[in-house]
Design a protein around this motif. Structure first.
Motif, mmCIF file in Angstrom:
data_model
loop_
_atom_site.group_PDB
_atom_site.id
_atom_site.type_symbol
_atom_site.label_atom_id
_atom_site.label_comp_id
_atom_site.label_asym_id
_atom_site.label_seq_id
_atom_site.Cartn_x
_atom_site.Cartn_y
_atom_site.Cartn_z
ATOM 1 N N HIS A 55 -1.386 29.399 64.872
ATOM 2 C CA HIS A 55 -2.180 28.820 63.800
ATOM 3 C C HIS A 55 -1.557 29.001 62.412
ATOM 4 O O HIS A 55 -1.982 28.336 61.467
ATOM 5 C CB HIS A 55 -3.580 29.435 63.784
ATOM 6 C CG HIS A 55 -4.359 29.204 65.033
ATOM 7 N ND1 HIS A 55 -4.696 27.950 65.480
ATOM 8 C CD2 HIS A 55 -4.860 30.078 65.950
ATOM 9 C CE1 HIS A 55 -5.385 28.045 66.607
ATOM 10 N NE2 HIS A 55 -5.491 29.330 66.910
ATOM 11 N N PHE A 56 -0.572 29.886 62.263
ATOM 12 C CA PHE A 56 -0.054 30.195 60.931
ATOM 13 C C PHE A 56 1.462 30.042 60.898
ATOM 14 O O PHE A 56 2.166 30.473 61.818
ATOM 15 C CB PHE A 56 -0.431 31.620 60.529
ATOM 16 C CG PHE A 56 0.054 32.004 59.155
ATOM 17 C CD1 PHE A 56 -0.566 31.508 58.027
ATOM 18 C CD2 PHE A 56 1.143 32.847 59.005
ATOM 19 C CE1 PHE A 56 -0.126 31.850 56.761
ATOM 20 C CE2 PHE A 56 1.594 33.189 57.742
ATOM 21 C CZ PHE A 56 0.957 32.694 56.615
ATOM 22 N N GLU A 57 1.967 29.395 59.826
ATOM 23 C CA GLU A 57 3.402 29.221 59.618
ATOM 24 C C GLU A 57 3.733 29.456 58.146
ATOM 25 O O GLU A 57 2.916 29.158 57.270
ATOM 26 C CB GLU A 57 3.842 27.819 60.019
ATOM 27 C CG GLU A 57 3.603 27.472 61.470
ATOM 28 C CD GLU A 57 3.891 26.014 61.759
ATOM 29 O OE1 GLU A 57 4.396 25.328 60.839
ATOM 30 O OE2 GLU A 57 3.618 25.558 62.868
ATOM 31 N N TRP A 58 4.928 29.978 57.914
ATOM 32 C CA TRP A 58 5.383 30.214 56.541
ATOM 33 C C TRP A 58 6.891 30.009 56.496
ATOM 34 O O TRP A 58 7.647 30.635 57.237
ATOM 35 C CB TRP A 58 5.003 31.622 56.102
ATOM 36 C CG TRP A 58 5.582 32.041 54.769
ATOM 37 C CD1 TRP A 58 5.930 31.233 53.724
ATOM 38 C CD2 TRP A 58 5.896 33.375 54.345
ATOM 39 N NE1 TRP A 58 6.434 31.963 52.681
ATOM 40 C CE2 TRP A 58 6.419 33.286 53.032
ATOM 41 C CE3 TRP A 58 5.768 34.625 54.949
ATOM 42 C CZ2 TRP A 58 6.835 34.402 52.327
ATOM 43 C CZ3 TRP A 58 6.176 35.741 54.238
ATOM 44 C CH2 TRP A 58 6.702 35.625 52.940
ATOM 45 N N GLY A 90 1.529 19.147 60.900
ATOM 46 C CA GLY A 90 0.863 19.849 59.821
ATOM 47 C C GLY A 90 0.491 18.940 58.678
ATOM 48 O O GLY A 90 -0.379 19.256 57.871
ATOM 49 N N THR A 91 1.156 17.776 58.610
ATOM 50 C CA THR A 91 0.868 16.805 57.555
ATOM 51 C C THR A 91 0.559 15.429 58.137
ATOM 52 O O THR A 91 -0.440 14.809 57.802
ATOM 53 C CB THR A 91 2.056 16.695 56.585
ATOM 54 O OG1 THR A 91 2.342 17.994 56.052
ATOM 55 C CG2 THR A 91 1.743 15.737 55.447
ATOM 56 N N GLN A 98 -0.441 21.578 66.519
ATOM 57 C CA GLN A 98 0.457 21.391 65.384
ATOM 58 C C GLN A 98 1.839 21.906 65.768
ATOM 59 O O GLN A 98 2.006 23.069 66.113
ATOM 60 C CB GLN A 98 -0.067 22.146 64.167
ATOM 61 C CG GLN A 98 0.812 22.020 62.926
ATOM 62 C CD GLN A 98 0.219 22.757 61.746
ATOM 63 O OE1 GLN A 98 -0.954 22.585 61.422
ATOM 64 N NE2 GLN A 98 1.015 23.592 61.116
ATOM 65 N N LEU A 99 2.839 21.017 65.737
ATOM 66 C CA LEU A 99 4.193 21.394 66.114
ATOM 67 C C LEU A 99 4.998 21.794 64.881
ATOM 68 O O LEU A 99 4.786 21.281 63.788
ATOM 69 C CB LEU A 99 4.898 20.237 66.830
ATOM 70 C CG LEU A 99 4.271 19.748 68.132
ATOM 71 C CD1 LEU A 99 5.160 18.703 68.782
ATOM 72 C CD2 LEU A 99 4.021 20.905 69.100
ATOM 73 N N ARG A 158 1.046 27.077 56.298
ATOM 74 C CA ARG A 158 0.133 26.262 57.094
ATOM 75 C C ARG A 158 -0.766 27.178 57.920
ATOM 76 O O ARG A 158 -0.276 28.069 58.621
ATOM 77 C CB ARG A 158 0.903 25.333 58.043
ATOM 78 C CG ARG A 158 1.740 24.271 57.356
ATOM 79 C CD ARG A 158 2.478 23.423 58.364
ATOM 80 N NE ARG A 158 3.325 22.414 57.730
ATOM 81 C CZ ARG A 158 4.142 21.597 58.400
ATOM 82 N NH1 ARG A 158 4.186 21.677 59.719
ATOM 83 N NH2 ARG A 158 4.868 20.713 57.764
ATOM 84 N N TYR A 159 -2.057 26.942 57.798
ATOM 85 C CA TYR A 159 -3.017 27.691 58.612
ATOM 86 C C TYR A 159 -4.059 26.710 59.132
ATOM 87 O O TYR A 159 -4.868 26.184 58.370
ATOM 88 C CB TYR A 159 -3.694 28.793 57.812
ATOM 89 C CG TYR A 159 -4.733 29.555 58.602
ATOM 90 C CD1 TYR A 159 -4.349 30.415 59.635
ATOM 91 C CD2 TYR A 159 -6.087 29.384 58.347
ATOM 92 C CE1 TYR A 159 -5.304 31.102 60.375
ATOM 93 C CE2 TYR A 159 -7.041 30.075 59.082
ATOM 94 C CZ TYR A 159 -6.637 30.924 60.106
ATOM 95 O OH TYR A 159 -7.575 31.593 60.858
ATOM 96 N N LYS A 160 -3.970 26.435 60.419
ATOM 97 C CA LYS A 160 -4.847 25.460 61.061
ATOM 98 C C LYS A 160 -4.788 24.154 60.273
ATOM 99 O O LYS A 160 -3.745 23.530 60.189
ATOM 100 C CB LYS A 160 -6.251 26.019 61.192
ATOM 101 C CG LYS A 160 -6.359 27.202 62.152
ATOM 102 C CD LYS A 160 -7.789 27.656 62.346
ATOM 103 C CE LYS A 160 -7.866 28.800 63.357
ATOM 104 N NZ LYS A 160 -9.251 29.271 63.579
ATOM 105 N N GLY A 161 -5.898 23.724 59.692
ATOM 106 C CA GLY A 161 -5.911 22.448 58.984
ATOM 107 C C GLY A 161 -5.614 22.544 57.515
ATOM 108 O O GLY A 161 -5.771 21.562 56.779
#
Length: 1001
Positions: free
Chosen positions: A775-778, A53-54, A113-114, A866-869
């Motif tokens: 595609h989405f993480e929180w 993600g980064t 994205q892991l 995080r959402y996609k890019g």
């Protein structure tokens, strides 16, 4: 190379099968041959980039589900290539991250994205300085942030990156001026000496002195001296670990009494050569300013003050109301004097790469920062960082080298205009006349810009280098030696040219002066160590034995000169007509120690950790130089018990406790010796000496006893992870300067005071993974700390000179104040309680109410999306505290006030200076409990928004655009400006917005 050979071998095998089918072709078998050939033609090359993600993730394993013969690994840039059919499913797996499956669905490019796997994060190694330990197996209290937390903050001091992120670590910024320092307290204040509470800083294994550099006579606008930690470039830092309890700090002995801050810089990684460029531009402004009176309100107050004083004709010195200054003029002095915009530019570049055996990292950073004050002031900093690691072919020998070099040039005004911006009359004259020169308005005022003619310039060059050599004699026996070196040069000067004075005084350049201070501090350290570990049945035993030899040398030279033929020569001390050496000294600090650690783990459930250190310090006299310190830590991993195996709710559980004793020698050098300084006076050809300190060989180490018990629990595969800790510390045998009567010729005598200070508290840290998807993480992190400081005992306190400073049973940070009882119903003057009932109000007898400005609790709440890019991170910092309100001067005098003072019903009668009782009451009010305000606040401390541009893989380029903000929003009831910065007379922290781009290729 093995993977390429395997891939080619697989293709060759497929070709052999095809040839076999061709040789055995018959019409009956035509359909059988056609199908596999069509399948082969449908296979294509799939490529992509794998990130967290980064940053890209090298070493990720990519395989095809259900096909054990196909697979590859991502390279250093996180890129991969694999041949698969459109209907195949790819499996991405990597240690510490959740395994991801992705159907190809005919795609040729598949970026993934892991997400970090919280359960496996328990296996991540934590740096404890001399050794490392798995997160799940540590017995001590350690807080940690990584480069992911550091890189999204537009700051120049690493301490700023820790604010609000670590439980038990209270950090306050001392000034918003460039190069300003920070105050840090780890689990409270242990020592009665303000300078005895600094933690130990370790940079890549090298102790880094936390003692401030420079001199108060040559310092700038900040209330404290220059922080040496400004020499560390935050973008070069990989992680920061803070060791808090006895189990984690005892191996550092006396140096770890107030906690240890371990700073680990970035290292190179094996892989293709990789370049990175990061450029940003930032803009800083003052955060919060109090609302002041406008001209109409101010003049109404002033006129009423003269009426109250019975004055009918305004005196000639009352320029604001007697017509000398225009009553129609209004200037927002806060906007004029501290309302500018600080412009900040940062450029960072790095190159890294190497093989599995040898890899490297070289980076450089350049930063410039202006100020919010009027004028051309600038802070520039350039730094270079290099690290290299090599492992021999047999993997027995290893060498690691790292070096950080920083050069700073800080040119700042010698005065801070914050205080005058809040007190200057709103109808005061213009700053400049019609010709652009400083306006002195016929001598009726002191132009605030005149103070900016006095400048402070600081030039600091700093080197920190370390080499670690290790050799593994046996699979379980390793010898390691660390060699460290630091060298710091600080050259400061403060000028006071004649141009800062009113020309009507007739002072020429002969009145100009300069004070200079040169400080050089260098140190070396050698630490040989032996590490041994062995497995015995269900148990594992580890042992560490080592020693420390350290030497630090500090040289200082403080000079003064005045009387110059021209102000252009003011920096040439040789041109001064009067020259003097105010201070010249050399101090040497020697330190040596033996340390050991024994650790035993039984069946991955029960852990015992013993640490000890024998310290020797040159700061104590004969017979007192050595001290022995140690700790014991235990842990029970109850989640590994048989009765909890297979539990679907509790995924991790650990109960740990520790107890130990550490010391403290933060008293400066030669405090036990008779010392002398030169008087500078020549008597019959001999320069006289003056004694400055009395000999006292009896004082020794402070003693700090620490106890902690903590519970760590993870639920639902550690998607919810909660850590709670209670600690109880007592510091005794306090090293303080005992005041002496003036008749002795000395102000104080250092010794051990039979006083005990207690710090106890509760810490809670919560980490949750709220949502995870393709595609989405929180995720969320929360921490809160509650610390209680108390003076437990102080024999003879009432008879000592500290009787009006401390109270047994109360915090050591208290301030004794008057107790406000209200306004006199007849006179309207403030009144205060007569504690001793003697009929008069005195500071000694009646200042008995207690005010404690130490925070009741503090913490932070951060979220990451995080959402996609796109990635969004933000941190809210909160503090519960009290602080004194604004006290600029007696209302009615030639001093501006808060707008709320215009409500005369809530104030004493205004006075222009004639009413002595009102003035006395006002001064007492400022030192009373009525002046205390709720200075609690919630602040949007940091926010970061990053966007990964969707570039084609073939370009081999990663481009990130970002916006970062610092100190953006503050919610508070405090009326005196920024609630974090309670000094009032100095520039508060700045609100910073940064935009930038990062390229990796």
């Amino acid at each position: 190379m093995k993977k390429i050979s395997f891939y080619k071998g697989g293709l060759a095998f497929l070709y052999l099968i095809i040839i076999g089918f061709s040789l055995s072709y018959t019409p009956a078998s035509a359909n059988k041959v056609l199908r596999p050939m069509q399948s082969l033609r449908q296979q294509s090359q799939i490529s992509g980039i794998i990130t967290d993600g980064t940053n890209p993730l090298p070493g990720v394993t990519i395989s095809i589900k259900g096909k054990a013969t196909a697979g590859t690994i991502s390279d250093f840039n996180g890129q991969y290539q694999i041949t698969a059919a459109p209907t195949d499913i790819l499996v991405f797996s990597f240690m510490g991250f959740v395994t991801v499956t992705q159907p190809i669905d005919g795609r040729k490019i598949l970026n993934v994205q892991l997400q970090e796997d919280a359960t496996q994060l328990q296996e991540v190694k934590i740096n404890v300085g001399y050794y490392s330990v798995k997160e799940s197996e540590r017995t001590g209290s350690i807080a940690k942030i990584t480069s992911k937390d550091i890189e999204n903050q537009p700051v120049t001091n690493v301490l700023a990156t820790m604010q609000g992120k670590m439980a038990g670590v209270d950090i306050v910024q001392d000034s918003g001026s460039p190069g300003g320092s920070f105050t840090i307290k780890i689990r409270g204040q242990n020592s009665l000496r303000a300078d005895g509470n600094q933690p130990l800083y370790i940079i890549d294994g090298v102790p880094y002195s936390s003692e401030t550099i420079g001199s108060t006579a040559t310092s700038g606008t900040a209330p404290t001296l220059t922080s040496p930690l400004n020499s560390i470039n935050p973008s070069d830092v990989e992680s920061i670990e803070v060791l808090k309890d006895a189990d984690a700090t005892a191996i550092y002995g006396s140096r770890g009494a107030n906690g240890v801050v371990l700073i680990t810089t970035k290292k190179g990684k094996a892989g293709v050569t990789r370049f990175s460029i990061n450029s940003s531009s930032s803009f800083g402004t003052v955060t919060d300013t109090p609302k002041l009176m406008n001209t109409q309100q101010y003049l109404a107050m002033r006129k009423q003050a003269f009426v109250n004083d019975g004055v009918t004709v305004y005196p000639s010195s009352a320029y604001d109301v007697n017509g000398t200054w225009s009553p129609n003029r209004y200037t927002d002095w806060q906007d004029k004097l501290i309302g500018g915009t600080a412009k900040i530019y940062t450029l960072q570049g790095s190159v890294s790469g190497g093989s599995d055996r040898t890899h490297y990292l070289l980076s450089g950073n350049y930063r410039t920062e202006t100020t919010v004050f009027p004028g051309d002031f600038k802070y520039t900093k350039g730094s270079g960082h290099f690290s290299m690691h090599h492992t021999s072919d047999d993997e027995r020998f290893k060498i690691t080298f790292s070096a950080n070099y920083t050069s700073q040039n800080n040119n700042q005004p010698a005065v801070d205009l914050t205080a005058v911006s809040r007190t200057l009359a709103p109808n005061a004259p213009d700053l400049h006349d019609a010709k652009g020169a400083l306006n002195w308005e016929n001598g009726t005022w002191t132009n605030p810009l005149a103070g900016l003619q006095s400048e402070v310039e600081s030039r600091i060059n700093d080197l920190v280098a370390n080499t670690v050599l290790s050799y593994r004699f046996l699979p379980n026996l390793e010898f390691k030696t660390s060699f460290g070196f630091t060298d710091l040069d600080n050259n400061e000067s403060r000028t006071q040219p004649s141009t800062m004075y009113n020309p009507s005084f007739g002072l020429g350049s002969k009145s100009s002066s300069i004070a200079t201070n040169f400080t050089n501090r260098s140190s070396w350290i050698v630490e040989p160590q032996i590490h041994y570990n062995v497995a015995i049945r269900k148990g594992r035993f580890e042992a560490l034995l080592g020693s420390t030899l350290q030497n630090q040398r500090t040289e200082r030279l403080y000079q003064f000169g005045s009387g110059f033929a021209s102000n252009s020569l003011i920096h040439d001390l040789a041109s001064a007509t009067t020259k003097a050496v105010r201070l010249s000294d050399v101090t040497i600090y020697k330190y040596q120690a033996l340390f050991a650690r024994l650790n035993y783990t039984w069946d991955s459930r029960y852990i015992l950790n013993l640490t000890g250190r024998r310290d020797g310090s040159s700061r104590f006299g004969p017979g007192k130089q050595f001290g022995t310190f140690g700790a014991v830590g235990t842990a029970w991993l109850f989640s590994n018990e048989a009765f909890l195996k297979g539990n679907s709710i509790l995924s991790f559980g650990k109960l740990r406790a520790s107890y130990g004793i550490t010391g403290n020698d933060q008293i400066g050098d030669y405090q036990f010796l008779d010392t002398y300084i030169s008087t500078g006076n020549n008597y019959q050809g001999t320069i006289g000496l003056q004694p400055t300190r009395l000999f006292n060989p009896e004082f020794g180490w402070e003693s700090n006893k620490k106890f902690e018990v903590a519970l760590e629990t993870g639920f639902l595969r550690d998607r919810i992870f909660l850590t709670t800790a209670y600690y109880f510390n007592r510091s005794s045998n306090q090293l303080v300067g005992a005041p002496l009567p003036g008749i002795t010729g000395f102000s104080s005598l250092y010794g051990n005071l039979d006083a005990t200070v207690e710090n106890s508290g509760f810490e809670l840290t919560l980490r949750t993974v709220n949502l995870t998807g393709e595609h989405f993480e929180w995720s969320t992190n929360f921490n809160i700390s509650v610390n209680r400081n108390k003076l437990i005992s102080f024999p003879g306190l009432k008879r000592s000179t500290y009787a009006n400073t401390y109270v047994v049973g109360e915090p050591t940070s208290i301030i004794k104040v008057y107790h406000y009882t209200g306004m006199n119903s007849t006179t309207g003057v403030y009144e205060f309680e007569d504690i001793n009932s003697d009929g008069i109000t005195t500071a000694l007898g009646d200042r008995q109410a207690l005010a404690d400005l130490t925070p009741s609790y503090f913490g932070g709440l951060s979220n990451q999306f995080r959402y996609k890019g796109v990635q969004l991170d933000f941190l809210f910092q909160f503090v519960k505290q009290e602080a004194f309100g604004a006290l600029p001067g007696v209302p009615g005098t030639l001093v501006n006030q808060l707008a709320s003072v215009a409500d005369s019903a809530a104030q004493q009668p205004y006075t222009a200076g004639k009413n002595g009782s009102v003035i006395t009451a006002y001064n007492r009010f400022g030192s009373s409990d009525a002046a205390l305000q709720d200075a609690s606040y919630v602040r949007l401390k940091n926010i970061s928004l990053t966007y990964d541009l969707p570039l084609k893989l073939s370009q081999g380029l990663r481009c990130q655009l970002y916006w970062q903000g610092q100190n953006l929003l503050t919610f508070t009831k405090y009326t005196n400006g920024d609630p974090e910065f309670k000094f009032g007379g100095y520039l508060p922290p700045l609100r910073v917005n940064a935009v930038g781009v990062k390229l990796t290729f």
